[in-house]
Design a protein around this motif. Sequence first.
Motif, PDB file in Angstrom:
ATOM      1  N   CYS A  65       3.883  71.408  32.152  1.00 57.15           N
ATOM      2  CA  CYS A  65       3.476  70.009  32.300  1.00 57.15           C
ATOM      3  C   CYS A  65       3.731  69.233  31.012  1.00 57.15           C
ATOM      4  CB  CYS A  65       1.996  69.941  32.686  1.00 57.15           C
ATOM      5  SG  CYS A  65       1.353  68.263  32.827  1.00 57.15           S
ATOM      6  N   SER A  92       7.255  74.753  39.450  1.00 55.97           N
ATOM      7  CA  SER A  92       7.695  73.708  40.381  1.00 55.97           C
ATOM      8  C   SER A  92       6.912  72.445  40.039  1.00 55.97           C
ATOM      9  CB  SER A  92       7.446  74.125  41.834  1.00 55.97           C
ATOM     10  OG  SER A  92       6.072  74.317  42.067  1.00 55.97           O
ATOM     11  N   GLU A  93       7.482  71.308  40.401  1.00 55.22           N
ATOM     12  CA  GLU A  93       6.807  70.057  40.045  1.00 55.22           C
ATOM     13  C   GLU A  93       6.610  69.175  41.258  1.00 55.22           C
ATOM     14  OE1 GLU A  93       8.769  66.916  37.778  1.00 55.22           O
ATOM     15  OE2 GLU A  93      10.649  67.988  38.046  1.00 55.22           O
ATOM     16  N   ASP A  94       5.589  68.345  41.174  1.00 54.88           N
ATOM     17  CA  ASP A  94       5.326  67.293  42.141  1.00 54.88           C
ATOM     18  C   ASP A  94       5.404  65.992  41.357  1.00 54.88           C
ATOM     19  OD1 ASP A  94       4.505  65.554  44.082  1.00 54.88           O
ATOM     20  OD2 ASP A  94       2.488  66.397  44.300  1.00 54.88           O
ATOM     21  N   GLY A  96       5.470  62.947  42.210  1.00 55.33           N
ATOM     22  CA  GLY A  96       4.593  61.857  42.637  1.00 55.33           C
ATOM     23  C   GLY A  96       3.229  61.892  41.965  1.00 55.33           C
ATOM     24  N   SER A  97       2.693  63.070  41.743  1.00 53.93           N
ATOM     25  CA  SER A  97       1.369  63.163  41.118  1.00 53.93           C
ATOM     26  C   SER A  97       1.452  63.671  39.687  1.00 53.93           C
ATOM     27  CB  SER A  97       0.462  64.081  41.940  1.00 53.93           C
ATOM     28  OG  SER A  97       0.980  65.396  41.938  1.00 53.93           O
ATOM     29  N   HIS A  98       2.653  63.712  39.103  1.00 55.17           N
ATOM     30  CA  HIS A  98       2.863  64.188  37.736  1.00 55.17           C
ATOM     31  C   HIS A  98       2.191  65.541  37.510  1.00 55.17           C
ATOM     32  CE1 HIS A  98       4.830  60.543  36.603  1.00 55.17           C
ATOM     33  NE2 HIS A  98       3.771  59.792  36.867  1.00 55.17           N
ATOM     34  N   THR A 101       3.233  73.137  38.824  1.00 58.40           N
ATOM     35  CA  THR A 101       2.551  74.324  39.322  1.00 58.40           C
ATOM     36  C   THR A 101       3.318  75.554  38.874  1.00 58.40           C
ATOM     37  OG1 THR A 101       1.720  73.131  41.241  1.00 58.40           O
ATOM     38  CG2 THR A 101       1.749  75.530  41.390  1.00 58.40           C
ATOM     39  N   THR A 111      -2.103  74.769  38.571  1.00 58.57           N
ATOM     40  CA  THR A 111      -1.465  73.453  38.496  1.00 58.57           C
ATOM     41  C   THR A 111      -2.063  72.669  37.336  1.00 58.57           C
ATOM     42  OG1 THR A 111      -1.132  73.442  40.888  1.00 58.57           O
ATOM     43  CG2 THR A 111      -1.013  71.320  39.773  1.00 58.57           C
ATOM     44  N   ARG A 113      -1.909  68.704  35.632  1.00 55.88           N
ATOM     45  CA  ARG A 113      -1.536  67.315  35.928  1.00 55.88           C
ATOM     46  C   ARG A 113      -1.576  66.490  34.645  1.00 55.88           C
ATOM     47  NH1 ARG A 113      -1.590  67.065  41.332  1.00 55.88           N
ATOM     48  NH2 ARG A 113      -2.907  68.597  42.372  1.00 55.88           N
TER      49      ARG A 113
END
Length: 127
Positions: A65, A92-94, A96-98, A101, A111, A113
Amino acid sequence: MNPAPRRFVPLSWWPNRDGGGRAGQWWRIGAVVVLALLLGVGLWRGPRVLADARLGVAYGARVGCACRYVEGRPLESCRTDFEAGMGMISLSEDAGSHAVTARFPLLASATARYADGAGCVLDKWGD
């Protein structure tokens, strides 16, 4: 005097045509011993492996992160920041929510954030 001719006597440890015999018994006994040893090692080392997996994914998620959202680097390059022995941890990344994981196969995931002002913070663990 000639001794009486010997009759062929089958080996008692060789399996019969029906699959029985002592060889079948030894095979089953050996399989039970191996399974008992594997279970013993799993019970002995299992808690340590699980703790190391949880620690590794928490560290990986936090470092991934920070690499991705604080430094702005691509996620693929963040693996170079990992310590030795973290080869099985995947990221892996999301976007949209910064969030990033980290996963250790079948055992653990965590995870982290990104939040302005706080940096990267791990999500609460669900024990």
